[in-house]
Write a protein that holds these residues in place. Structure first.
Motif, PDB file in Angstrom:
ATOM      1  N   PHE A 109       8.846  31.152   0.138  1.00 26.41           N
ATOM      2  CA  PHE A 109       9.205  29.735   0.737  1.00 26.41           C
ATOM      3  C   PHE A 109       7.665  29.140   1.184  1.00 26.41           C
ATOM      4  N   LEU A 110       7.357  27.850   0.874  1.00 23.16           N
ATOM      5  CA  LEU A 110       6.313  27.368   1.237  1.00 23.16           C
ATOM      6  C   LEU A 110       6.484  26.025   1.846  1.00 23.16           C
ATOM      7  N   ALA A 111       5.493  25.728   2.641  1.00 23.81           N
ATOM      8  CA  ALA A 111       5.432  24.454   3.165  1.00 23.81           C
ATOM      9  C   ALA A 111       4.080  23.715   3.130  1.00 23.81           C
ATOM     10  N   ASN A 112       4.212  22.238   2.676  1.00 26.97           N
ATOM     11  CA  ASN A 112       2.956  21.714   2.603  1.00 26.97           C
ATOM     12  C   ASN A 112       3.025  20.259   3.276  1.00 26.97           C
ATOM     13  N   ALA A 113       1.642  19.564   3.464  1.00 23.54           N
ATOM     14  CA  ALA A 113       1.480  18.410   3.791  1.00 23.54           C
ATOM     15  C   ALA A 113       0.242  17.626   3.082  1.00 23.54           C
ATOM     16  N   LYS A 114       0.397  16.438   3.058  1.00 25.13           N
ATOM     17  CA  LYS A 114      -0.702  15.521   2.397  1.00 25.13           C
ATOM     18  C   LYS A 114      -1.022  14.483   3.360  1.00 25.13           C
ATOM     19  N   VAL A 115      -2.116  14.041   3.579  1.00 22.85           N
ATOM     20  CA  VAL A 115      -2.513  13.087   4.579  1.00 22.85           C
ATOM     21  C   VAL A 115      -3.634  12.253   3.792  1.00 22.85           C
ATOM     22  N   LEU A 116      -3.785  10.906   4.066  1.00 22.65           N
ATOM     23  CA  LEU A 116      -4.835  10.323   3.429  1.00 22.65           C
ATOM     24  C   LEU A 116      -4.978   9.047   4.506  1.00 22.65           C
ATOM     25  N   TYR A 117      -6.295   8.737   4.821  1.00 25.83           N
ATOM     26  CA  TYR A 117      -6.509   7.661   5.743  1.00 25.83           C
ATOM     27  C   TYR A 117      -7.669   6.949   4.995  1.00 25.83           C
ATOM     28  N   GLY A 118      -7.887   5.623   4.833  1.00 25.62           N
ATOM     29  CA  GLY A 118      -8.806   5.035   4.344  1.00 25.62           C
ATOM     30  C   GLY A 118      -8.833   3.444   4.782  1.00 25.62           C
ATOM     31  N   SER A 119      -9.920   2.694   4.110  1.00 30.31           N
ATOM     32  CA  SER A 119      -9.968   1.068   4.449  1.00 30.31           C
ATOM     33  C   SER A 119     -10.729   0.603   3.558  1.00 30.31           C
ATOM     34  N   VAL A 120     -10.477  -0.699   3.529  1.00 30.98           N
ATOM     35  CA  VAL A 120     -11.266  -1.528   2.384  1.00 30.98           C
ATOM     36  C   VAL A 120     -12.062  -2.689   3.089  1.00 30.98           C
ATOM     37  N   ARG A 121     -13.184  -2.804   2.743  1.00 27.61           N
ATOM     38  CA  ARG A 121     -13.984  -3.827   3.296  1.00 27.61           C
ATOM     39  C   ARG A 121     -13.729  -5.360   2.962  1.00 27.61           C
ATOM     40  N   ALA A 122     -13.802  -6.313   3.571  1.00 19.02           N
ATOM     41  CA  ALA A 122     -13.724  -7.795   3.138  1.00 19.02           C
ATOM     42  C   ALA A 122     -14.069  -8.023   2.135  1.00 19.02           C
ATOM     43  N   SER A 123     -15.411  -7.714   1.968  1.00 18.19           N
ATOM     44  CA  SER A 123     -16.156  -8.057   0.663  1.00 18.19           C
ATOM     45  C   SER A 123     -15.472  -7.446  -0.681  1.00 18.19           C
ATOM     46  N   ASN A 124     -15.026  -6.244  -0.579  1.00 16.11           N
ATOM     47  CA  ASN A 124     -14.160  -5.870  -1.783  1.00 16.11           C
ATOM     48  C   ASN A 124     -12.658  -6.625  -2.014  1.00 16.11           C
ATOM     49  N   LEU A 125     -12.315  -6.949  -0.596  1.00 17.85           N
ATOM     50  CA  LEU A 125     -10.845  -7.806  -0.921  1.00 17.85           C
ATOM     51  C   LEU A 125     -11.086  -9.151  -1.530  1.00 17.85           C
ATOM     52  N   ASN A 126     -12.182  -9.865  -1.142  1.00 20.77           N
ATOM     53  CA  ASN A 126     -12.538 -11.117  -1.662  1.00 20.77           C
ATOM     54  C   ASN A 126     -12.937 -10.985  -3.019  1.00 20.77           C
ATOM     55  N   LEU A 127     -13.140  -9.900  -3.502  1.00 23.31           N
ATOM     56  CA  LEU A 127     -13.851 -10.023  -5.026  1.00 23.31           C
ATOM     57  C   LEU A 127     -12.667 -10.132  -6.143  1.00 23.31           C
ATOM     58  N   LEU A 128     -11.167 -10.026  -5.370  1.00 24.84           N
ATOM     59  CA  LEU A 128     -10.236  -9.929  -6.405  1.00 24.84           C
ATOM     60  C   LEU A 128      -9.835 -11.388  -6.526  1.00 24.84           C
ATOM     61  N   ALA A 129      -9.776 -12.021  -7.804  1.00 26.20           N
ATOM     62  CA  ALA A 129      -9.327 -13.356  -8.303  1.00 26.20           C
ATOM     63  C   ALA A 129      -7.818 -13.733  -7.885  1.00 26.20           C
ATOM     64  N   THR A 130      -7.154 -14.646  -7.800  1.00 26.72           N
ATOM     65  CA  THR A 130      -5.946 -14.963  -7.763  1.00 26.72           C
ATOM     66  C   THR A 130      -5.093 -14.950  -8.989  1.00 26.72           C
ATOM     67  N   THR A 131      -5.910 -15.382  -9.962  1.00 24.49           N
ATOM     68  CA  THR A 131      -5.260 -15.531 -11.299  1.00 24.49           C
ATOM     69  C   THR A 131      -6.268 -15.171 -12.316  1.00 24.49           C
ATOM     70  N   ASP A 132      -5.770 -14.779 -13.654  1.00 29.77           N
ATOM     71  CA  ASP A 132      -6.609 -14.273 -14.524  1.00 29.77           C
ATOM     72  C   ASP A 132      -6.994 -15.664 -15.360  1.00 29.77           C
ATOM     73  N   ALA A 133      -7.966 -15.362 -16.520  1.00 24.58           N
ATOM     74  CA  ALA A 133      -8.137 -16.554 -17.291  1.00 24.58           C
ATOM     75  C   ALA A 133      -6.877 -17.072 -18.223  1.00 24.58           C
ATOM     76  N   GLN A 134      -5.842 -16.452 -18.084  1.00 24.51           N
ATOM     77  CA  GLN A 134      -4.514 -16.812 -18.868  1.00 24.51           C
ATOM     78  C   GLN A 134      -3.481 -17.661 -17.811  1.00 24.51           C
ATOM     79  N   GLY A 135      -4.070 -17.606 -16.667  1.00 28.44           N
ATOM     80  CA  GLY A 135      -3.355 -18.270 -15.496  1.00 28.44           C
ATOM     81  C   GLY A 135      -2.265 -17.430 -14.946  1.00 28.44           C
ATOM     82  N   ARG A 136      -2.228 -16.206 -15.259  1.00 31.05           N
ATOM     83  CA  ARG A 136      -1.266 -15.312 -14.640  1.00 31.05           C
ATOM     84  C   ARG A 136      -1.572 -14.736 -13.426  1.00 31.05           C
ATOM     85  N   THR A 137      -0.704 -14.327 -12.437  1.00 30.49           N
ATOM     86  CA  THR A 137      -1.185 -14.094 -10.956  1.00 30.49           C
ATOM     87  C   THR A 137      -1.665 -12.533 -11.242  1.00 30.49           C
ATOM     88  N   VAL A 138      -2.724 -12.313 -10.401  1.00 30.86           N
ATOM     89  CA  VAL A 138      -3.290 -11.149 -10.396  1.00 30.86           C
ATOM     90  C   VAL A 138      -2.585 -10.284  -9.408  1.00 30.86           C
TER      91      VAL A 138
END
Length: 272
Positions: free
Chosen positions: A207-236
């Motif tokens: 018998f085994l028991a396990n747990a996995k935990v992840l905590y993190g964050s993303v700075r605003a500068s990295n969030l702002n780097l993502l475009a809303t649409t690509d060169a073909q006009g598709r939603t990113v």
């Protein structure tokens, strides 16, 4: 193919490294790696994020990096197979791995300069009659502004098969972080419970028991780097962050079924 097909991409990687065990248990690695990223899905990032939506966008990129890895494993045991060395882990001490990566802009057409740091500590140890515990802790920090495929994307799993180094109820590309802390823990009770049940004892289940935990964050500068649409006009497509609370999943398993099988039950506790 298992699960939904999400965000496929072509990747080319070329690398070279030098590795040397400076003294017993202490290994140093120095290497250089060049990587190309060509997405098959709607993806674009702003090359000049200060301009906002007026910024030029780009979908693919290349990066070249130097990396340095220090590995310390006191009393670590290895087995050798010709030119391959496989570790059996340490006996009483944790295994510690520190890694630093430095991006080299304009070298071999690299698009970014950046820094990445990570620290990994893992160990397996006995807990008397209660069995054996295994833990794996990873801390990471990326102080640079980069497109999200270059940040830390925890490994998800949408298949029916348990993957030890993945979060088994997390979707692919579900979360992204530039600062993160991760814990994987598993305890094997061995025969502590099943050996006390006469009808089950002969089967030698474990018998085994396990747990996995992840905590993190993303700075605003990295969030702002993502475009809303690509060169073909598709939603990113975007991604989720872990700013609200840690991601947690827990599970339990029966191992050694017919001496070869293991069956797990996993429960996702947060971000349901």
């Amino acid at each position: 193919r298992w699960g939904a097909y999400r965000r496929g991409y072509f990747e080319g990687v070329s690398s070279a490294y030098l590795k040397r065990e400076l003294f017993r248990g202490f290994t140093q690695t120095v290497g250089i790696r060049q990587r190309s990223f060509d997405p098959m899905y709607a993806f674009a990032y702003r090359t000049t994020p200060t301009l906002g939506d007026r910024s030029p966008i780009q979908s693919n990129y290349q990066n070249t990096e130097l990396y340095f890895e220090t590995r310390w494993g006191k009393d670590e045991v290895f087995i050798y197979n010709e030119n391959e060395r496989l570790t059996l882990g340490t006996q009483r001490w944790p295994l510690v791995i520190f890694r630093y990566q430095m991006g080299l802009r304009n070298m071999m057409h690299s698009d970014f300069s950046y820094h990445r740091l990570s620290l990994n500590v893992k160990q397996s140890f006995r807990v008397g009659i209660w069995g054996r515990s295994n833990y794996n802790i990873t801390l990471g920090y990326i102080p640079s502004t980069l497109p999200y495929p270059m940040l830390y994307t925890p490994l998800g799993n949408e298949s029916l098969f348990y993957v030890e180094n993945a979060f088994n109820l997390m979707n692919y590309f579900e979360f992204v972080s530039d600062t993160y802390a991760q814990l994987r823990y598993e305890h094997n009770f061995e025969g502590l419970f099943f050996n006390r049940i006469p009808a089950i004892r002969r089967l030698k289940w474990r018998f085994l028991a396990n747990a996995k935990v992840l905590y993190g964050s993303v700075r605003a500068s990295n969030l702002n780097l993502l475009a809303t649409t690509d060169a073909q006009g598709r939603t990113v497509l975007g991604f989720s962050t872990l700013a609200k609370e840690p991601y947690v999943e827990v599970g339990y398993a029966i191992d050694n079924i017919f001496k070869v099988l293991r069956v797990d039950a996993i429960h996702r506790i947060t971000y349901r």
